[in-house]
Structures are given as C-alpha cells and as structure tokens.
Motif scaffolding. Structure first.
Motif, PDB file in Angstrom:
ATOM      1  N   GLY A 130     -17.387  -7.936   3.107  1.00  0.00           N
ATOM      2  CA  GLY A 130     -17.610  -6.717   2.791  1.00  0.00           C
ATOM      3  C   GLY A 130     -17.265  -5.538   3.993  1.00  0.00           C
ATOM      4  N   VAL A 131     -16.486  -6.128   4.988  1.00  0.00           N
ATOM      5  CA  VAL A 131     -16.029  -5.580   6.006  1.00  0.00           C
ATOM      6  C   VAL A 131     -14.590  -4.557   5.761  1.00  0.00           C
ATOM      7  N   LEU A 132     -14.487  -3.329   6.159  1.00  0.00           N
ATOM      8  CA  LEU A 132     -13.383  -2.847   6.024  1.00  0.00           C
ATOM      9  C   LEU A 132     -12.408  -3.339   7.015  1.00  0.00           C
ATOM     10  N   LEU A 133     -11.079  -3.764   6.617  1.00  0.00           N
ATOM     11  CA  LEU A 133     -10.217  -4.591   7.241  1.00  0.00           C
ATOM     12  C   LEU A 133      -9.199  -3.464   7.671  1.00  0.00           C
ATOM     13  N   LYS A 134      -8.473  -3.106   6.475  1.00  0.00           N
ATOM     14  CA  LYS A 134      -7.214  -1.984   6.888  1.00  0.00           C
ATOM     15  C   LYS A 134      -7.426  -0.963   5.834  1.00  0.00           C
ATOM     16  N   GLU A 135      -6.643   0.025   6.319  1.00  0.00           N
ATOM     17  CA  GLU A 135      -6.430   1.455   5.559  1.00  0.00           C
ATOM     18  C   GLU A 135      -5.034   1.977   5.548  1.00  0.00           C
ATOM     19  N   TRP A 136      -4.701   2.394   4.444  1.00  0.00           N
ATOM     20  CA  TRP A 136      -3.357   3.049   4.356  1.00  0.00           C
ATOM     21  C   TRP A 136      -3.799   4.780   3.768  1.00  0.00           C
ATOM     22  N   ARG A 137      -3.253   5.276   4.744  1.00  0.00           N
ATOM     23  CA  ARG A 137      -3.256   6.883   3.911  1.00  0.00           C
ATOM     24  C   ARG A 137      -1.969   7.461   3.753  1.00  0.00           C
ATOM     25  N   LYS A 138      -2.080   8.399   2.982  1.00  0.00           N
ATOM     26  CA  LYS A 138      -0.942   9.048   2.693  1.00  0.00           C
ATOM     27  C   LYS A 138       0.560   8.209   2.293  1.00  0.00           C
ATOM     28  N   VAL A 139      -0.158   7.407   1.243  1.00  0.00           N
ATOM     29  CA  VAL A 139       0.804   6.198   0.600  1.00  0.00           C
ATOM     30  C   VAL A 139       1.855   6.687  -0.174  1.00  0.00           C
ATOM     31  N   GLN A 140       3.009   6.012   0.186  1.00  0.00           N
ATOM     32  CA  GLN A 140       4.356   6.278  -0.491  1.00  0.00           C
ATOM     33  C   GLN A 140       4.418   5.082  -1.594  1.00  0.00           C
ATOM     34  N   VAL A 141       4.665   5.838  -2.833  1.00  0.00           N
ATOM     35  CA  VAL A 141       4.147   4.813  -3.961  1.00  0.00           C
ATOM     36  C   VAL A 141       5.255   3.599  -3.954  1.00  0.00           C
ATOM     37  N   LYS A 142       6.492   3.881  -3.701  1.00  0.00           N
ATOM     38  CA  LYS A 142       7.695   2.807  -4.195  1.00  0.00           C
ATOM     39  C   LYS A 142       7.564   1.490  -3.267  1.00  0.00           C
ATOM     40  N   THR A 143       6.888   1.764  -2.019  1.00  0.00           N
ATOM     41  CA  THR A 143       6.958   0.616  -0.987  1.00  0.00           C
ATOM     42  C   THR A 143       5.614   0.084  -0.899  1.00  0.00           C
ATOM     43  N   HIS A 144       4.453   0.630  -1.367  1.00  0.00           N
ATOM     44  CA  HIS A 144       3.161   0.422  -0.869  1.00  0.00           C
ATOM     45  C   HIS A 144       2.550  -0.791  -1.417  1.00  0.00           C
ATOM     46  N   VAL A 145       2.820  -1.290  -2.556  1.00  0.00           N
ATOM     47  CA  VAL A 145       2.062  -2.436  -3.174  1.00  0.00           C
ATOM     48  C   VAL A 145       2.839  -3.608  -2.183  1.00  0.00           C
ATOM     49  N   THR A 146       3.999  -3.526  -2.039  1.00  0.00           N
ATOM     50  CA  THR A 146       4.763  -4.863  -1.105  1.00  0.00           C
ATOM     51  C   THR A 146       4.093  -4.807   0.094  1.00  0.00           C
ATOM     52  N   GLU A 147       3.760  -3.547   0.656  1.00  0.00           N
ATOM     53  CA  GLU A 147       3.134  -3.641   2.090  1.00  0.00           C
ATOM     54  C   GLU A 147       1.756  -4.050   1.963  1.00  0.00           C
ATOM     55  N   VAL A 148       0.984  -4.036   0.953  1.00  0.00           N
ATOM     56  CA  VAL A 148      -0.289  -4.446   0.991  1.00  0.00           C
ATOM     57  C   VAL A 148      -0.227  -5.781   0.603  1.00  0.00           C
ATOM     58  N   LEU A 149       0.562  -6.262  -0.060  1.00  0.00           N
ATOM     59  CA  LEU A 149       0.612  -7.880  -0.463  1.00  0.00           C
ATOM     60  C   LEU A 149       1.199  -8.637   0.894  1.00  0.00           C
TER      61      LEU A 149
END
Length: 156
Positions: A130-149
């Motif tokens: 339950g600990v906040l590990l990482k955050e991304w703000r002002k996400v760019q849709v096209k590349t974001h999911v692969t960055e998270v993965l």
C-alpha cells in the motif's frame, strides 16, 4: 486527506467501480496497483490510453499488478466505456473527486481557449503493502503504458 508522499502508505479508500462493485485499496494487499487517472470516458486520448493498458494487460498480470482507471464519470458511463472497449480491468467512479483530490490531479486546464477544472492525466504505482512507489504527471498517452510496464519489469 493529507498529501501523498512517495515511499509512504496511501490512505485506504473505498470507491464505486464498474459492474456494480465497490473497490477498497486494502483488498489489493499483496499485489501492485497501477492507478491511472484520465479526464473523460470515450474521448480519443482516454480511449487510446485505456486500450493500450488493455493490450498489455497480460504482461501486467504476469507482474502481479492490478490496473484501475479513474475519472470523474459515473459508474454507468464507466460500464458503457468498459463494455464498448472490452477493458479487462475496473474503472473507478470518482464523482465527488475524493481520489482526484487525494492524488492532487485536478488542475486548471485550457480547453478551446477557456480555463476549466479537469483531471491532469496521471499514473501512480502502489506497491504490495500500500505504499506509493512511483508517479507520472502530465502523461503522454502514446508512450506511457510502455513506460509503466518497463518500470514494473525493472522491479521484478
């Protein structure tokens, strides 16, 4: 609610979700959570982002990670969006902006030359305890999911 800090626990919350469910953060202890905030159901960017999470869903599952999408839309709107796009994950209806405020994603944005309050596209990783590990703000849709993965694969 207090401000969230990386490396600190996220307060437990309970919220309405798709398919008539109520989601509670503590129900997901033992799994990582990708909590992604998006502005509005069935809009082009939000659809593209959701479909990208859907397309990588098996990889997230392999990393013991749950995906949850959040917007201010109603549960009914979320049910329609999820059904139409075939999302294999739940969408959370933050109609009173409780989660949006907790994660500080409501911002003034310019739309067609006017200032409007809206969700700043953002993603948060919450770890198994339950600990906040990482955050991304002002996400760019096209590349974001692969960055998270890639971030989650780096933890494995």
């Amino acid at each position: 609610m207090s401000e969230l800090i990386l490396g600190k626990p996220v307060p437990d919350f309970q919220i309405a979700a798709t398919d008539g469910k109520t989601i509670q953060l503590s129900d997901y202890r033992g799994k990582k959570i990708v909590l992604y905030f998006y502005p509005k159901d069935s809009t082009p960017g939000c659809t593209l982002e959701g479909v990208s999470f859907k397309d990588h869903f098996q990889q997230f599952q392999g990393l013991q990670t749950v995906i949850l999408g959040v917007s201010r839309d109603s549960s009914k709107s979320h049910d329609n969006f999820k059904s139409k796009q075939g999302f294999p994950f739940d969408l959370l209806a933050d109609t009173d902006e409780t989660l949006c405020q907790l994660f500080d994603v409501i911002k003034m944005k310019s739309m067609y030359g006017k200032q409007v309050r809206g969700i700043e596209r953002s993603t948060f990783i919450i770890d198994e305890s339950g600990v906040l590990l990482k955050e991304w703000r002002k996400v760019q849709v096209k590349t974001h999911v692969t960055e998270v993965l890639a971030f989650l694969q780096g933890l494995a």
